[in-house]
Design an enzyme around this catalytic site. Structure first.
Site, PDB file in Angstrom:
ATOM      1  N   MET A 160       0.820  -1.210   0.000  1.00  0.00           N
ATOM      2  CA  MET A 160       0.000   0.000   0.000  1.00  0.00           C
ATOM      3  C   MET A 160       0.861   1.270   0.000  1.00  0.00           C
ATOM      4  O   MET A 160       2.067   1.220   0.223  1.00  0.00           O
ATOM      5  CB  MET A 160      -0.929  -0.003   1.220  1.00  0.00           C
ATOM      6  N   HIS A 161       0.197   2.394  -0.258  1.00  0.00           N
ATOM      7  CA  HIS A 161       0.722   3.748  -0.026  1.00  0.00           C
ATOM      8  C   HIS A 161       1.769   4.221  -1.035  1.00  0.00           C
ATOM      9  O   HIS A 161       2.100   5.403  -1.043  1.00  0.00           O
ATOM     10  CB  HIS A 161       1.332   3.887   1.381  1.00  0.00           C
ATOM     11  N   ASP A 188      -2.569  -4.953   0.462  1.00  0.00           N
ATOM     12  CA  ASP A 188      -2.034  -6.248   0.899  1.00  0.00           C
ATOM     13  C   ASP A 188      -2.730  -6.797   2.139  1.00  0.00           C
ATOM     14  O   ASP A 188      -3.062  -7.989   2.203  1.00  0.00           O
ATOM     15  CB  ASP A 188      -0.522  -6.182   1.097  1.00  0.00           C
TER      16      ASP A 188
END
Length: 487
Positions: free
Chosen positions: A79-80, A236
């Site tokens: 992520m991110h 995830d």
């Protein structure tokens, strides 16, 4: 048959799942992280695509007939991360990853400019999130920033390569700090903080919905059917939750991967930003989740294993397991902040510390301190979740660190909760991605999102918990005493 693609930080994994819930095949291709400056963490998106192509070639060599029967594809990913594209869809710079800490200053500026940001997004501004990375680019790389036409998360950039479509889904988008998490839509106010608007964002779908179709040329290259649907997928952790059947309120898991995560499923948006708890959308409609996140978990164990030149993590844990209670009591205290920390401190400048070293300490004592210190960090996060109303009777235990029965016992005792290993749970995000593909092809949640069979259970040990309590209190005092020194 369904194909799950999981883009991790250290590996891209592929998994084939049949309609009887059998994992037919898995394969993986290693990835590396670049750290060109302190606090920086980057990867080249081209390396992700090369890994996917290599992994598909491996599957084609061993399971060509299974690939020909694939009905849908699902995506899971770290992520991110910020993948910035120009108006010709070209990648502007290496992707800035989830564990990059360069944008702490921009986080403070965003919070000052929009104090209501946590109420909209469910989260404090943290360097790991996507939006502060673009604020950093705006300030430090203005020429690149001014050419940004689209911002994509890592797995969604793979989707673009697979389908030609700009699409994301709710669970991953919730980690950008641009999503109105309660309403499950982009927030104009949050986007404006970084000089962006909805035109810079991909279209949003639910993780269990179809998002696009596979390109004809890729289907031909890999032996798949042309146009098969690609599910929205999940970040995830949300995808891992789907893979374990953690889809209803009161269910949760603890992940001991590179980072350490405690994930709890919620039926409603339940933010607690004051304790740096993450409140995100789940990968399923009308479902949310809370997470506590520490940035160094099993990676801290790997670090100390290499530092001590031990042959492997399992061998070091075997030495640790031989320590007596008296030896454990005299071990140093370890603050596990090797990459800064999120829950509950939101401190990108926090650093790792061994406190109380003496001549008597050996590899076993240092190994114990690290395992215990990671446990203390997880307990900090668990208490933050509980303070916001988070509850569970047991947690599934997953990730590389979950292989150790000794560590599981320590963690169960610290958290005072049963930790359950599931058969096949190590498949994680790749299995969840395949299940989301199944849902996108018409499967029902009850049919698809089964919990795994129980392989092993770690029960809390009251005597061990009593032994650990004063060391945990000291651990907390040490962080408080050193916090100002980290900056």
């Amino acid at each position: 048959m369904f194909l799950g693609i999981d883009l991790g930080t250290s590996e891209l994994k592929l998994l084939l799942l049949d309609e009887q819930h059998h994992i037919v095949a898995t394969t993986g291709v290693a990835l590396t992280v670049q750290r060109p400056q302190p606090l920086w963490s980057e990867q080249e998106p081209a390396a992700w695509w090369a890994a996917l192509d290599e992994g598909m070639a491996k599957l084609g060599q061993s399971h060509a007939s299974a690939l020909a029967r694939v009905r849908g594809i699902g995506l899971s990913g770290q992520m991110h991360g910020a993948v910035t594209l120009d108006d010709a869809d070209r990648v502007q710079r290496p992707a800035i990853l989830w564990n990059d800490g360069r944008s702490a200053g921009q986080c403070a500026e965003m919070m000052a400019a929009c104090p209501e940001l946590p109420a909209i997004t469910g989260n404090l501004a943290m360097p790991g999130f996507t939006a502060p990375k673009l604020a950093w680019m705006r300030q430090h790389e203005p020429e690149l920033f001014n050419r940004v036409a689209k911002v994509l998360l890592p797995k969604d950039w793979l989707r673009l390569c697979l389908s030609g479509s700009f699409v994301s889904e709710m669970s991953d988008a919730a980690g950008t700090l641009w999503l109105d998490v309660a309403r499950r839509r982009w927030s104009p106010e949050a986007l404006a903080l970084t000089g962006l608007n909805e035109s810079h964002m991909p279209r949003l779908v639910e993780g269990s919905d179809p998002s696009a179709g596979l390109k004809h040329e890729l289907a031909e290259r890999w032996g798949l059917r042309a146009g098969i649907p690609i599910a929205g997928g999940g970040g995830d952790n949300a995808a891992s939750a789907v893979g374990m059947g953690v889809v209803k309120p009161g269910q949760g898991f603890l992940s001991l991967g590179t980072s350490g995560v405690i994930f709890l499923c919620n039926e409603a948006f339940s933010p607690n930003p004051a304790r740096a708890v993450h409140a995100f959308c789940h990968a399923l409609p009308n479902t949310w989740h809370q997470m506590s996140v520490m940035l160094s978990a099993a990676s801290a164990l790997r670090w100390v294993t290499l530092l001590l030149k031990e042959s492997g993590e399992a061998e070091l844990i075997a030495k640790v397991a031989q320590l007596t209670p008296a030896q454990r009591e005299r071990a140093p205290i370890f603050l596990p902040y090797l990459s800064g920390e999120r829950t509950p401190h939101n401190n990108a400048n926090a650093q790792g510390v061994f406190f109380g070293l003496t001549n008597e300490h050996d590899a076993a004592a240092l190994g114990y301190a690290v395992l215990e210190g990671v446990g203390f960090g997880l307990l900090d996060g668990w208490q933050a979740l509980q303070a916001g109303g988070g509850r569970a009777e047991s947690l599934w235990l997953v990730g590389g660190g979950a292989r150790s029965e000794w560590w599981a016992k320590l963690l169960a005792s610290l958290l005072n909760i049963r930790l359950v290993n599931g058969v096949g749970a190590e498949a994680g995000g790749a299995l969840g991605a395949a299940r989301l593909a199944w849902l996108a092809c018409g499967g029902s949640v009850d049919e698809v999102c089964r919990t795994p069979e129980i392989a092993r259970v770690a029960e809390p040990d009251a005597a061990l918990a009593t032994e650990l309590r004063p060391r945990f209190e000291r651990f907390q005092r040490l962080y408080g005493a050193l916090r100002a020194e980290f900056s």
